[in-house]
Write a protein that holds these residues in place. Sequence first.
Motif, short mmCIF file in Angstrom:
data_model
loop_
_atom_site.label_atom_id
_atom_site.label_comp_id
_atom_site.label_asym_id
_atom_site.label_seq_id
_atom_site.Cartn_x
_atom_site.Cartn_y
_atom_site.Cartn_z
N THR A 106 45.65 57.79 38.16
CA THR A 106 45.78 57.92 39.60
C THR A 106 44.68 58.76 40.20
O THR A 106 44.04 59.56 39.55
CB THR A 106 47.14 58.55 40.00
N CYS A 107 44.46 58.53 41.50
CA CYS A 107 43.54 59.37 42.26
C CYS A 107 44.18 59.67 43.60
O CYS A 107 45.15 59.04 43.99
CB CYS A 107 42.20 58.69 42.45
N THR A 108 43.64 60.67 44.30
CA THR A 108 44.21 61.05 45.60
C THR A 108 43.22 60.81 46.72
O THR A 108 43.26 61.47 47.75
CB THR A 108 44.63 62.53 45.57
N THR A 109 42.33 59.85 46.54
CA THR A 109 41.28 59.59 47.52
C THR A 109 41.84 59.32 48.91
O THR A 109 41.40 59.91 49.90
CB THR A 109 40.42 58.41 47.06
N HIS A 110 42.79 58.40 49.02
CA HIS A 110 43.31 58.03 50.35
C HIS A 110 44.04 59.19 51.00
O HIS A 110 43.92 59.41 52.21
CB HIS A 110 44.21 56.81 50.25
N GLU A 111 44.81 59.93 50.21
CA GLU A 111 45.53 61.09 50.77
C GLU A 111 44.54 62.10 51.34
O GLU A 111 44.71 62.59 52.46
CB GLU A 111 46.38 61.74 49.68
N MET A 112 43.49 62.42 50.56
CA MET A 112 42.50 63.40 51.01
C MET A 112 41.78 62.90 52.26
O MET A 112 41.61 63.63 53.24
CB MET A 112 41.49 63.67 49.90
N THR A 113 41.35 61.63 52.22
CA THR A 113 40.61 61.07 53.36
C THR A 113 41.49 60.96 54.60
O THR A 113 41.08 61.31 55.71
CB THR A 113 40.04 59.70 53.00
N GLY A 130 44.06 61.99 38.36
CA GLY A 130 42.95 61.77 37.45
C GLY A 130 41.62 62.08 38.10
O GLY A 130 40.66 62.42 37.42
N GLY A 131 41.55 61.96 39.43
CA GLY A 131 40.31 62.23 40.14
C GLY A 131 40.43 61.84 41.59
O GLY A 131 41.45 61.29 42.02
N TYR A 132 39.39 62.14 42.36
CA TYR A 132 39.37 61.71 43.76
C TYR A 132 37.96 61.83 44.32
O TYR A 132 37.09 62.50 43.78
CB TYR A 132 40.34 62.53 44.62
N THR A 133 37.75 61.15 45.43
CA THR A 133 36.53 61.28 46.22
C THR A 133 36.92 61.07 47.68
O THR A 133 38.10 61.03 48.02
CB THR A 133 35.47 60.26 45.76
N VAL A 150 36.09 68.13 35.17
CA VAL A 150 36.95 69.30 35.04
C VAL A 150 38.03 69.03 34.01
O VAL A 150 38.23 67.90 33.57
CB VAL A 150 37.59 69.65 36.40
N TYR A 151 38.74 70.09 33.63
CA TYR A 151 39.85 69.94 32.67
C TYR A 151 41.02 69.22 33.31
O TYR A 151 41.61 68.31 32.73
CB TYR A 151 40.29 71.31 32.14
N SER A 152 41.40 69.63 34.53
CA SER A 152 42.51 68.97 35.23
C SER A 152 42.29 69.09 36.73
O SER A 152 41.60 69.99 37.20
CB SER A 152 43.86 69.60 34.84
N VAL A 153 42.87 68.15 37.46
CA VAL A 153 42.73 68.08 38.91
C VAL A 153 44.04 68.54 39.54
O VAL A 153 45.13 68.21 39.05
CB VAL A 153 42.38 66.65 39.37
N ILE A 185 32.46 63.15 43.68
CA ILE A 185 33.62 62.71 42.91
C ILE A 185 34.05 63.82 41.97
O ILE A 185 33.22 64.42 41.28
CB ILE A 185 33.28 61.44 42.10
N ILE A 186 35.34 64.11 41.93
CA ILE A 186 35.92 65.04 40.95
C ILE A 186 36.79 64.23 39.99
O ILE A 186 37.65 63.46 40.43
CB ILE A 186 36.76 66.14 41.64
N ILE A 187 36.59 64.41 38.69
CA ILE A 187 37.31 63.63 37.67
C ILE A 187 37.69 64.53 36.50
O ILE A 187 36.89 65.39 36.09
CB ILE A 187 36.46 62.45 37.14
N ARG A 188 38.87 64.29 35.94
CA ARG A 188 39.23 64.91 34.66
C ARG A 188 38.25 64.43 33.60
O ARG A 188 38.03 63.22 33.43
CB ARG A 188 40.64 64.51 34.23
N ALA A 189 37.67 65.36 32.86
CA ALA A 189 36.69 65.00 31.83
C ALA A 189 37.29 64.05 30.81
O ALA A 189 36.59 63.17 30.28
CB ALA A 189 36.17 66.27 31.14
#
Length: 694
Positions: free
Chosen positions: A28-35, A187-190, A179-182, A203-207
């Motif tokens: 999962t990502c939180t792109t839409h929530e953040m935007t 899993g990540g977002y932009t 990063v280790y965790s978001v 973009i921020i992503i769990r490594a």
Amino acid sequence: MNRFSNIFLAAFLLLSSSPMHSVAQRLTCTTHEMTNNILANSPEKRALVEALDREAREYTETHYGERSGVIKVIPTVIHIIHNNGSENLTKQSVLNALEAVNEELRAQNSSTSSVASAFQGIVADVEFELRLAKIDDNGNCTDGITRTVSSQTVDAGEGVKDLINWNDGSRKYLQVWLVYSVAGGAGGYTYLPGSVGAHNNGIIIRAAQFQGSLAHEFGHWLNLSHTWGGTNEPAVASNCGDDDGVSDTPNTIGTSGGCNPNQTTCGSLDNVQNHMDYSACASMFTEGQKSRMQSAANSSTGGRNSYWSATNRTATGTADGFTNSCVPTVDFLLSSNQGCEGLQIVFEDNSWGADVDASWVWSWNFPGGNPSTSNDPQPVVTYPTAGTYDASLTISSAAGSNTRTISNAVSVTSLGNGIAGPFLEGMENSSFPNNADQSLVWTVESEGGTTWERSTAASTSGSASARINLRNISEGSIHSLISPPLDLSNVENADANMTFKFAHANRNSTTHLERLRVYVSKNCGESWSLRYSKDGDNLNTAGGLQSGIFTPDPSDWQEASISLATMAGEEHVLVKFEALSDRQSYLYIDDININPNATSSTGIAENDVFADVQIYPNPVFENSKLVLTLNESVDAELKLVNTLGQQLGVLNRKFQAGVNQIILTDLTYNLNSGVYFVQINTNAGSRTLRFVKE
């Protein structure tokens, strides 16, 4: 290798690096929530995003299905934010992941052959390439990878962009922070184009899921929505009424994990294998998505048109044929950092900031080691004598040289000198865990901040216990309490036993993932065998929830009894209590009693490397997993076999002590209905599991 072998390997290489994340969370990502939060409060930015959508529709009408033959190269920098943990990926891991993602962007990944036939005709080469920068934001030489040590790698958010940022005042680089965790477990977002300025754009992503999520987040970065529309919530019936603005991706409720290419949710076949879904078998972008991405890349409205320009590629060192020679920032990794006399360690160069060329010379120094020096990029060193030793590496190149020394890098212990049993630790010494008597010192291994400590708040006998406040520790962090060496050389198998008491509570009603494990080592901590594990609600001895500070009553304590039979006869035994945080509450330990002449014990049976092996759910479907809980690290051969005994795939790899979760989706969705077997073979035993594919 046959088709099933490739599928099998792909499935088993999806090992979960952390037990804290489910399949759905992993993707999962939180792109839409953040935007959406930004757009709700900014009419100006909302107008930009709406303009981009209009441009995308107009561009698609003219250019749908078009192949220009021009690859837009996006200068990229990978910022690794780490705390010296698994998130500090090696340079080779970064290069491998980028190579795989570029294959996905060009539709050159082998998994496109498994795309459902209904979508084979619209699998798109989106004509982008991510290329590591060779010139940094100050005009200096670089290899496009940076490393920053920071506790912000855990529960990471916008703050990591302030730690290091190459886009202040410019739009030159696609920045990816690993990063280790978001924060929030994503899993990540932009951010979608036009919604944030240059500093926050990236973009921020769990490594741990860098390769699995980068194509998805890059799609968002170029104005793609999820296939079900503009939210972060898949598998919701109302998503059928939403749309992603792409004509050739059918309306869908979306997938929350797993993979079923035959899924139909809104009256037509879903494009489950799309990179913009949350499925576990993402393989493709469509021609319509390509048009939308190309439109965003050509537009000045969201500022994406500057990245791939010839001027910017020259400025970032990403123009075709550009080469440079940099002075490396020296770093290296160790396969182990402690053990008994005779310890053997593999050292691995993990330098960054420069690309290896023919001029590189590695000069290692290993005081106390054999060899004591080496020019090998990956030397193997033996330490015959007890002591604590530094290690250093100097790399010289045509551009210059650099050195790194790690003080006290290796700790070697002499066998023997253990405390003869029986041994009792009640934490009554006020200096615990240090203790005035050096032979009684306990070791704390911590990721920093709050950790194990002596407490007089509660005890089962005497006045003190050991406790750790897991509520104030970052989710997923591990803290260990390790005993002084114990001498069990005169102990019989039947008498090798340990008891201890513990107490713990949960503070909220969310999923409880806190964990206590007990390990033992007979080789001075070089490797550990799992002997006891409690997690989740099974660890909660208080019964109900404790929202405040948990102080156990006498009834809240439980006793655990563990067999140490395989440690009998050993003269140097270590016991490790390992706590993993899910930010719940305090965990207490008291009255550790080793060799109490008891013959009954619970915990994990010692006559087998397998503590537990299972496939669930079975019959297999979207979220099915193979779960191996092992008493110790082991090399294993895994085979996929049908009912005729025919081998369909094989994998050889090393599994760690504890829980290893392996996602089966990529294995099962390509199999015909029927019965299959997974054979797990090790030198310490074998297991065969039967599963059904419906």
